[in-house]
Write a protein that holds these residues in place. Structure first.
Motif, PDB file in Angstrom:
ATOM      1  N   SER A   9     -53.498  28.482  44.140  1.00 52.30           N
ATOM      2  CA  SER A   9     -52.624  29.617  44.442  1.00 52.30           C
ATOM      3  C   SER A   9     -51.727  29.234  45.609  1.00 52.30           C
ATOM      4  N   ARG A  11     -50.289  31.480  47.489  1.00 52.90           N
ATOM      5  CA  ARG A  11     -50.320  32.605  48.427  1.00 52.90           C
ATOM      6  C   ARG A  11     -51.034  32.191  49.717  1.00 52.90           C
ATOM      7  N   SER A  14     -54.662  33.400  50.107  1.00 50.18           N
ATOM      8  CA  SER A  14     -55.271  33.303  48.779  1.00 50.18           C
ATOM      9  C   SER A  14     -56.796  33.360  48.830  1.00 50.18           C
ATOM     10  N   ASN A  16     -58.563  32.375  46.376  1.00 51.91           N
ATOM     11  CA  ASN A  16     -59.026  31.130  45.745  1.00 51.91           C
ATOM     12  C   ASN A  16     -58.985  29.958  46.711  1.00 51.91           C
ATOM     13  N   GLU A  80     -56.983  34.005  37.933  1.00 45.99           N
ATOM     14  CA  GLU A  80     -56.720  34.330  36.524  1.00 45.99           C
ATOM     15  C   GLU A  80     -55.436  35.147  36.490  1.00 45.99           C
ATOM     16  N   PHE A  83     -55.148  37.101  32.030  1.00 45.67           N
ATOM     17  CA  PHE A  83     -56.306  36.626  31.253  1.00 45.67           C
ATOM     18  C   PHE A  83     -56.293  35.115  31.035  1.00 45.67           C
ATOM     19  N   SER A 115     -61.155  36.697  41.954  1.00 48.72           N
ATOM     20  CA  SER A 115     -60.203  37.686  41.461  1.00 48.72           C
ATOM     21  C   SER A 115     -60.513  39.040  42.094  1.00 48.72           C
TER      22      SER A 115
HETATM   23  C1  LIG Z   1     -49.110  37.638  37.553  1.00 46.92           C
HETATM   24  C2  LIG Z   1     -50.510  38.105  37.875  1.00 46.92           C
HETATM   25  C3  LIG Z   1     -51.405  38.281  36.863  1.00 46.92           C
HETATM   26  C4  LIG Z   1     -52.724  38.657  37.145  1.00 46.92           C
HETATM   27  N1  LIG Z   1     -53.610  38.778  36.124  1.00 46.92           N
HETATM   28  C5  LIG Z   1     -54.910  38.990  36.407  1.00 46.92           C
HETATM   29  C6  LIG Z   1     -55.892  38.947  35.371  1.00 46.92           C
HETATM   30  O1  LIG Z   1     -55.606  38.762  34.208  1.00 46.92           O
HETATM   31  N2  LIG Z   1     -57.194  39.120  35.725  1.00 46.92           N
HETATM   32  C7  LIG Z   1     -57.578  39.327  37.029  1.00 46.92           C
HETATM   33  O2  LIG Z   1     -58.768  39.428  37.287  1.00 46.92           O
HETATM   34  N3  LIG Z   1     -56.675  39.390  38.026  1.00 46.92           N
HETATM   35  C8  LIG Z   1     -55.352  39.215  37.755  1.00 46.92           C
HETATM   36  N4  LIG Z   1     -54.424  39.240  38.753  1.00 46.92           N
HETATM   37  C9  LIG Z   1     -54.856  39.610  40.104  1.00 46.92           C
HETATM   38  C10 LIG Z   1     -55.388  38.400  40.858  1.00 46.92           C
HETATM   39  O3  LIG Z   1     -56.800  38.354  40.672  1.00 46.92           O
HETATM   40  C11 LIG Z   1     -55.101  38.551  42.347  1.00 46.92           C
HETATM   41  O4  LIG Z   1     -53.698  38.604  42.549  1.00 46.92           O
HETATM   42  C12 LIG Z   1     -55.701  37.431  43.156  1.00 46.92           C
HETATM   43  O5  LIG Z   1     -55.605  37.766  44.512  1.00 46.92           O
HETATM   44  C13 LIG Z   1     -54.994  36.108  42.884  1.00 46.92           C
HETATM   45  O6  LIG Z   1     -55.656  35.045  43.527  1.00 46.92           O
HETATM   46  P1  LIG Z   1     -55.245  34.497  44.982  1.00 46.92           P
HETATM   47  O7  LIG Z   1     -55.723  35.523  45.984  1.00 46.92           O
HETATM   48  O8  LIG Z   1     -55.995  33.227  45.118  1.00 46.92           O
HETATM   49  O9  LIG Z   1     -53.757  34.327  45.037  1.00 46.92           O
HETATM   50  C14 LIG Z   1     -53.111  38.904  38.487  1.00 46.92           C
HETATM   51  C15 LIG Z   1     -52.173  38.737  39.508  1.00 46.92           C
HETATM   52  C16 LIG Z   1     -50.895  38.342  39.211  1.00 46.92           C
HETATM   53  C17 LIG Z   1     -49.906  38.139  40.339  1.00 46.92           C
END
Ligand SMILES: Cc1cc2nc3c(=O)[nH]c(=O)nc-3n(C[C@H](O)[C@H](O)[C@H](O)COP(=O)(O)O)c2cc1C
Length: 184
Positions: A9, A11, A14, A16, A80, A83, A115
């Motif tokens: 990620s 971010r 993040s 992750n 994710e 999905f 997530s």
């Molecule tokens: C484009 C997009 C799609 C996402 N789709 C899902 C998803 O399908 N399933 C899920 O559990 N979280 C989804 N999320 C939420 C992410 O779990 C959340 O943004 C998470 O913080 C991303 O990981 P990071 O903190 O490492 O950036 C989505 C977020 C974004 C921006």
């Protein structure tokens, strides 16, 4: 054994990236040397055959494949998205698939996800297995998915629950044994 570890990620805060840091610590506890990378180090433009033909591989792709070749194994903590696999990670995989030799081939791999949902990103990891196994990575069967990351990680990026910490420690121990057997 050296393990390349990164959160997929871009971010800054993040979840992750935080999970990758926790996994790195557990891998080190179990005797692995860790190369903990930031995903922005491997940033790459969208794959375009013309870019490759005219300018070669982008610096982020070359940096990634150099770091992966220099490691014996890898661990990825991936969000994710919809999905599935985030486009940024799939894009990096696509670029590296065009290299010869492919850096992923023969590398033992551990997949993790964090997530904000209750599923923990597990569906994205199943999707991620497909291209990585296609490129010859030997993925460990068990994976680690952290649900509700906004509650299960604190502001310092530590687990708020001891049971999860123990589960990750157990998985890291098992993965180091698996990777050691495959690479020795
Ligand atoms: C484009 C997009 C799609 C996402 N789709 C899902 C998803 O399908 N399933 C899920 O559990 N979280 C989804 N999320 C939420 C992410 O779990 C959340 O943004 C998470 O913080 C991303 O990981 P990071 O903190 O490492 O950036 C989505 C977020 C974004 C921006």
């Amino acid at each position: 054994m050296k393990v390349l570890v990164f959160g997929a990620s871009l971010r800054v805060r993040s979840y992750n990236a935080a999970l990758a840091g926790l996994a790195a610590r557990e891998l080190e506890t179990n005797g692995a040397a860790v190369d903990l990378a930031g995903f922005s180090e491997f940033d790459a433009p969208p794959y375009n055959q013309d870019t490759l033909d005219t300018g070669g591989f982008p610096p982020g792709v070359l940096a990634f494949s150099r770091r992966l070749r220099d490691a014996d194994a890898l661990a990825i903590a991936s969000p994710e998205y919809t999905f599935s696999v985030p486009g940024t990670l799939k894009n990096l995989i696509d670029w590296t698939s065009q290299q010869d030799p492919v850096a992923w081939t023969g590398k033992p791999g551990l997949l993790l996800s964090a997530s904000v949902s209750s599923v923990g990103g597990q569906r994205g990891l199943w999707a991620l297995r497909v291209p990585l196994e296609a490129l010859g990575a030997h993925l460990y069967p068990d994976m680690f998915s952290l649900p509700n990351a906004d509650e299960t990680l604190d502001r310092a990026g530590e687990f708020t629950d001891a049971a999860r910490s123990e589960a990750l420690a157990d998985l890291a121990r098992a993965f180091v044994r698996f990777a050691d057997r495959l690479t020795s």
